[in-house]
Design a protein around this motif. Structure first.
Motif, PDB file in Angstrom:
ATOM      1  N   VAL A 258      -7.482   0.269   2.360  1.00 46.99           N
ATOM      2  CA  VAL A 258      -7.413   1.253   1.171  1.00 46.99           C
ATOM      3  C   VAL A 258      -8.693   2.148   0.599  1.00 46.99           C
ATOM      4  O   VAL A 258      -9.779   1.378   0.910  1.00 46.99           O
ATOM      5  CB  VAL A 258      -6.780   0.458   0.206  1.00 46.99           C
ATOM      6  CG1 VAL A 258      -5.382  -0.430   0.572  1.00 46.99           C
ATOM      7  CG2 VAL A 258      -7.714  -0.715  -0.634  1.00 46.99           C
TER       8      VAL A 258
ATOM      9  N   TYR B 152      -6.863  -6.440   0.899  1.00 45.18           N
ATOM     10  CA  TYR B 152      -6.558  -4.823   0.641  1.00 45.18           C
ATOM     11  C   TYR B 152      -7.802  -4.023   1.440  1.00 45.18           C
ATOM     12  O   TYR B 152      -7.709  -2.916   1.866  1.00 45.18           O
ATOM     13  CB  TYR B 152      -6.610  -4.494  -0.536  1.00 45.18           C
ATOM     14  CG  TYR B 152      -5.242  -4.703  -1.378  1.00 45.18           C
ATOM     15  CD1 TYR B 152      -4.020  -3.865  -0.638  1.00 45.18           C
ATOM     16  CD2 TYR B 152      -4.872  -5.471  -2.440  1.00 45.18           C
ATOM     17  CE1 TYR B 152      -2.827  -4.266  -1.141  1.00 45.18           C
ATOM     18  CE2 TYR B 152      -3.668  -5.529  -2.763  1.00 45.18           C
ATOM     19  CZ  TYR B 152      -2.726  -5.014  -2.143  1.00 45.18           C
ATOM     20  OH  TYR B 152      -1.332  -4.967  -2.846  1.00 45.18           O
TER      21      TYR B 152
ATOM     22  N   GLU C  21       0.390   6.008  -0.026  1.00 46.03           N
ATOM     23  CA  GLU C  21      -0.618   6.908   0.090  1.00 46.03           C
ATOM     24  C   GLU C  21      -0.338   8.174  -0.805  1.00 46.03           C
ATOM     25  O   GLU C  21       0.987   8.533  -0.997  1.00 46.03           O
ATOM     26  CB  GLU C  21      -0.769   7.657   1.483  1.00 46.03           C
ATOM     27  CG  GLU C  21      -1.639   6.446   2.216  1.00 46.03           C
ATOM     28  CD  GLU C  21      -1.915   7.349   3.678  1.00 46.03           C
ATOM     29  OE1 GLU C  21      -1.937   8.328   3.853  1.00 46.03           O
ATOM     30  OE2 GLU C  21      -2.437   6.419   4.470  1.00 46.03           O
TER      31      GLU C  21
ATOM     32  N   VAL D 156      -7.843   0.211  -5.213  1.00 40.84           N
ATOM     33  CA  VAL D 156      -7.020  -0.957  -5.664  1.00 40.84           C
ATOM     34  C   VAL D 156      -6.678  -0.464  -7.022  1.00 40.84           C
ATOM     35  O   VAL D 156      -7.211  -0.520  -8.109  1.00 40.84           O
ATOM     36  CB  VAL D 156      -7.580  -2.151  -5.639  1.00 40.84           C
ATOM     37  CG1 VAL D 156      -6.658  -3.370  -6.028  1.00 40.84           C
ATOM     38  CG2 VAL D 156      -7.712  -2.518  -4.162  1.00 40.84           C
TER      39      VAL D 156
ATOM     40  N   GLY E 197      -3.917   0.225  -2.950  1.00 39.06           N
ATOM     41  CA  GLY E 197      -3.400  -0.924  -3.135  1.00 39.06           C
ATOM     42  C   GLY E 197      -3.066  -1.369  -4.411  1.00 39.06           C
ATOM     43  O   GLY E 197      -3.479  -0.687  -5.375  1.00 39.06           O
TER      44      GLY E 197
ATOM     45  N   ARG F 263      -5.401   6.376  -0.006  1.00 40.99           N
ATOM     46  CA  ARG F 263      -4.726   5.149   0.329  1.00 40.99           C
ATOM     47  C   ARG F 263      -4.927   4.096  -0.777  1.00 40.99           C
ATOM     48  O   ARG F 263      -6.001   3.611  -1.113  1.00 40.99           O
ATOM     49  CB  ARG F 263      -4.921   4.531   1.662  1.00 40.99           C
ATOM     50  CG  ARG F 263      -3.970   3.423   2.289  1.00 40.99           C
ATOM     51  CD  ARG F 263      -4.462   2.903   3.481  1.00 40.99           C
ATOM     52  NE  ARG F 263      -3.915   1.817   3.966  1.00 40.99           N
ATOM     53  CZ  ARG F 263      -2.524   1.838   4.510  1.00 40.99           C
ATOM     54  NH1 ARG F 263      -1.949   3.053   4.576  1.00 40.99           N
ATOM     55  NH2 ARG F 263      -2.029   0.717   5.053  1.00 40.99           N
TER      56      ARG F 263
ATOM     57  N   THR G 130       0.927  -1.233  -0.041  1.00 38.32           N
ATOM     58  CA  THR G 130      -0.096   0.200   0.034  1.00 38.32           C
ATOM     59  C   THR G 130       0.859   1.211  -0.055  1.00 38.32           C
ATOM     60  O   THR G 130       2.231   1.143   0.537  1.00 38.32           O
ATOM     61  CB  THR G 130      -0.863   0.043   1.117  1.00 38.32           C
ATOM     62  OG1 THR G 130      -0.172   0.115   2.358  1.00 38.32           O
ATOM     63  CG2 THR G 130      -1.745  -1.163   1.247  1.00 38.32           C
TER      64      THR G 130
END
Length: 332
Positions: free
Chosen positions: A222, A217, A194, A225, A201, A199, A192
């Motif tokens: 997160v 995830y 940021e 994704v 994944g 955030r 992960t």
């Protein structure tokens, strides 16, 4: 009243800037504890690209052409105010199993990675990193990551920060039979990172077939994704896209879907909302393109917190253990 006028002015300003309706712009703001004013929720401009993958790490000119195409699309994304651009698996270089096979080109066998143009791959990646720094654009790009011989390389996603540095790297963990038998070393962990409080994944290759990777995830909290793939070996990229939609919906987060442009007629690259709808998609023409959209959190969406409660055992106190009409499954 002044605070309320100021808040409405901020919502209208956002709507004017983004072209959204007032109602759409409103969902980007959340109440403070006093209810007198509002603060902006997390949001960012995300670009997702599709490219025609080069499939021969031995071909210097092809690798350089892929690097040039990536950089062109980076500039296009930045012109649309993107903060991050997401590319498919192998965007810089994807390896065809027969072209790399020691028994090729007619029979599959162990990949001969000594024939790959590692210096060219490194130079092209360095130019992508430098452009990311110049554009102040986070860039997630697929390529091959060399390990110390005799270990096979990873199939990877490089996460390049807006400072032009490799912030992290994701290595495909759930490899196909061909990849694990002949080509790559698997990765070992989820990754992960940021950007501006959002955030992310990372997922790769055929991992869209494995719900547990996407559930993991969700547990890592997160917001989105980034799933990169070359797509299935045969026509039918729509299956991968449908699975990506399902993961977004069932986990209540955004999914960015980046795929080889040759699947665009069935399943172009795009971004799926937490409700499972395509918010934006690239052209269905089988050619490189990029689309930019805004992803955001919605504090009024209760689906994700409810699903977390449901998975945490809230039903246990309500189970009926001593009713024969519950225990006997043959009665009507």
């Amino acid at each position: 009243m002044t605070a309320n006028r100021n808040f409405k002015r901020r919502v209208r300003a956002r709507a004017a800037k983004t072209g959204e309706s007032y109602t759409s712009a409103l969902r980007h703001f959340r109440s403070t504890s006093t209810g007198d004013d509002m603060s902006e929720a997390k949001s960012m401009r995300l670009a997702v690209a599709q490219v025609v993958l080069g499939d021969d790490p031995r071909d210097k000119d092809a690798v350089r052409a892929s690097g040039q195409e990536i950089r062109r699309l980076m500039r296009e994304a930045r012109d649309s105010d993107a903060r991050l651009i997401h590319f498919p698996e192998g965007a810089l270089c994807w390896a065809h199993k027969l072209k790399m096979s020691v028994n090729g080109p007619d029979h599959i066998g162990p990949a001969d990675w000594d024939r790959a143009e590692w210096n060219v791959l490194r130079d092209e990646l360095a130019e992508i990193m430098e452009l990311a720094r110049e554009l102040r654009l986070w860039t997630v790009v697929g390529s091959i990551h060399r390990l110390t011989p005799p270990h096979r390389p990873h199939n990877s996603l490089y996460v390049i920060s807006d400072r032009g540095e490799v912030a992290t790297r994701y290595d495909e963990r759930l490899l196909s039979n061909t990849k694990i038998t002949y080509m790559y070393s698997p990765g070992s962990a989820p990754v992960t990172f940021e950007v501006d409080g959002v955030r992310f994944g990372l997922s790769l290759g055929i991992e869209v077939h494995f719900p547990e990777a996407f559930i993991e995830y969700e547990q890592l909290d997160v917001d989105c994704v980034l799933f990169s793939t070359a797509g299935p070996p045969d026509p039918g990229g729509r299956v991968f896209a449908t699975e990506a939609q399902a993961h977004a919906l069932t986990n209540s987060y955004w999914v960015s879907f980046a795929v080889d442009a040759r699947h665009a007629a069935d399943a172009p690259s795009g971004v799926v909302s937490p409700r499972g709808a395509w918010l934006a998609q690239c052209s269905q023409r089988e050619m490189p393109s990029v689309i930019t959209t805004e992803i955001f959190d919605d504090p009024n969406d209760l689906a994700r917190p409810w699903r977390r409660k449901a998975r945490a055992g809230i039903y246990e106190p309500h189970l009926v253990h001593d009713d024969p009409r519950s225990n006997d499954r043959s009665v009507v």
